[in-house]
Write a protein that holds these residues in place. Structure first.
Motif, PDB file in Angstrom:
ATOM      1  N   SER A  50       0.864  -1.352  -0.147  1.00  0.00           N
ATOM      2  CA  SER A  50       0.111  -0.018   0.059  1.00  0.00           C
ATOM      3  C   SER A  50       0.801   1.182  -0.117  1.00  0.00           C
ATOM      4  O   SER A  50       0.556   2.268  -0.850  1.00  0.00           O
ATOM      5  CB  SER A  50      -1.071   0.229   1.292  1.00  0.00           C
ATOM      6  N   GLN A  99      -7.197   0.779  -0.137  1.00  0.00           N
ATOM      7  CA  GLN A  99      -7.498  -0.427   0.492  1.00  0.00           C
ATOM      8  C   GLN A  99      -8.911  -0.492   1.231  1.00  0.00           C
ATOM      9  O   GLN A  99      -9.663  -1.491   1.177  1.00  0.00           O
ATOM     10  CB  GLN A  99      -6.480  -0.943   1.368  1.00  0.00           C
ATOM     11  N   ASP A 179      -5.875  -0.851  -4.890  1.00  0.00           N
ATOM     12  CA  ASP A 179      -5.415  -1.582  -3.654  1.00  0.00           C
ATOM     13  C   ASP A 179      -6.396  -2.642  -3.005  1.00  0.00           C
ATOM     14  O   ASP A 179      -7.477  -2.001  -2.413  1.00  0.00           O
ATOM     15  CB  ASP A 179      -5.089  -0.388  -2.464  1.00  0.00           C
TER      16      ASP A 179
HETATM   17 MG   LIG Z   1      -2.051  -2.828   2.157  1.00  0.00          MG
END
Ligand SMILES: [Mg+2]
Ligand SMILES: Nc1ncnc2c1ncn2[C@@H]1O[C@H](COP(=O)(O)OP(=O)(O)OP(=O)(O)O)[C@@H](O)[C@H]1O
Length: 258
Positions: A50, A99, A179
């Motif tokens: 990330s 994410q 993500d």
């Molecule tokens: Mg991550």
């Protein structure tokens, strides 16, 4: 639409170093992200995936204490960390779906149109058609067509994930960073997003972080394997899975670590 030839890298990362406060999160990362292809980013939890994709469009600096300490990221040959670079423009050209995507505190329709209005990509009279186009692309239109004026927080987690994807696409980026875009989705919605990635690959450069090995194999042409803040191996996805150079990569793709 990208104007670079398909063989030229859209993004090139050179010797990138990232810290959170005093601790290092990424060390000496160098790689190329080819144009109009899907690149998968893989590696165990906490290895820096990330962090890495957020450096590619300068969203990392929105995190307190996060700092790019060295190196550069070139987008079409220009360093996005140069002082002359317009950050708003970079984030429009290089869109990201985080994410844990957060819908904005406004209606479903306003969410989709948020960036498109800011960047003047849509005329007032065309807004509903414009929102519909991107909601259809992510397979959300039939679920929300009767409630476009409802607050986005009334959607389920998976619906919000797709709404955030629609919002990013509606900005008309050239690069899309994703993500774990399917982490909150059921198999049918995951299939729809994977099909969408296949369609988008013709026109966009895509980087996708995924924990799902079979998804990485299905959707990507290139892969990057991160381990403990370092890029251990990069190459064609097929080679990374079938004939990796590094033993750590082999252990990861066969499920022995991570
Ligand atoms: Mg991550
Ligand atoms: N805001 C932050 N402050 C301090 N350390 C952080 C912060 N965000 C991430 N880290 C640390 O940086 C390292 C890389 O984190 P990152 O979120 O990039 O990992 P990841 O590969 O995406 O993991 P996951 O697969 O669990 O999402 C980890 O050790 C993490 O604890």
């Amino acid at each position: 639409m990208p104007d670079s030839p398909s063989h030229a890298p859209t993004l090139e990362v050179r010797d990138l170093q990232v810290h959170y406060g005093r601790s290092s999160a990424l060390t000496n990362i160098s790689c190329r992200i080819p144009s109009r292809q899907v690149t998968a980013v893989m590696g165990p939890s906490g290895c820096g995936k990330s962090t890495f994709i957020k450096t590619l469009n300068r969203t990392l600096e929105l995190t307190p204490k996060a700092r790019v300490r060295g190196g550069s990221v070139l987008y079409r040959g220009n360093d996005i960390y140069a002082s002359a670079c317009n950050v708003d423009d970079i984030r429009k050209q290089i869109g990201i779906i985080h994410q844990r995507p957060v819908s904005f505190p406004m209606t479903i329709k306003e969410n989709v149109l948020f960036g498109a209005r800011f960047h003047k990509l849509v005329r007032r009279a065309d807004e509903t058609d414009y929102a519909r186009k991107y909601l259809e692309r992510v397979g959300l239109w039939t679920e929300v067509r009767d409630r476009l004026g409802a607050h986005a927080a009334t959607l389920s987690g998976g619906q919000q994930q797709r709404l955030c994807l629609a919002r990013t696409l509606a900005n008309q980026p050239t690069v899309i960073l994703m993500d774990e875009p399917c982490s909150a989705l059921d198999p049918a919605a995951t299939r729809r997003i994977e099909e969408l990635i296949g369609e988008l690959e013709r026109d966009y450069t895509i980087v996708i972080v995924t924990h799902n090995m079979s998804q990485a194999r299905r959707v990507s042409r290139n892969a990057l394997f991160f381990y403990d803040g370092r890029l251990m191996e990069a190459g064609p996805t097929q080679q990374i899975f079938e004939d990796p150079r590094e033993s750590l990569t082999r252990e990861f793709v066969t499920g022995q670590i991570g």
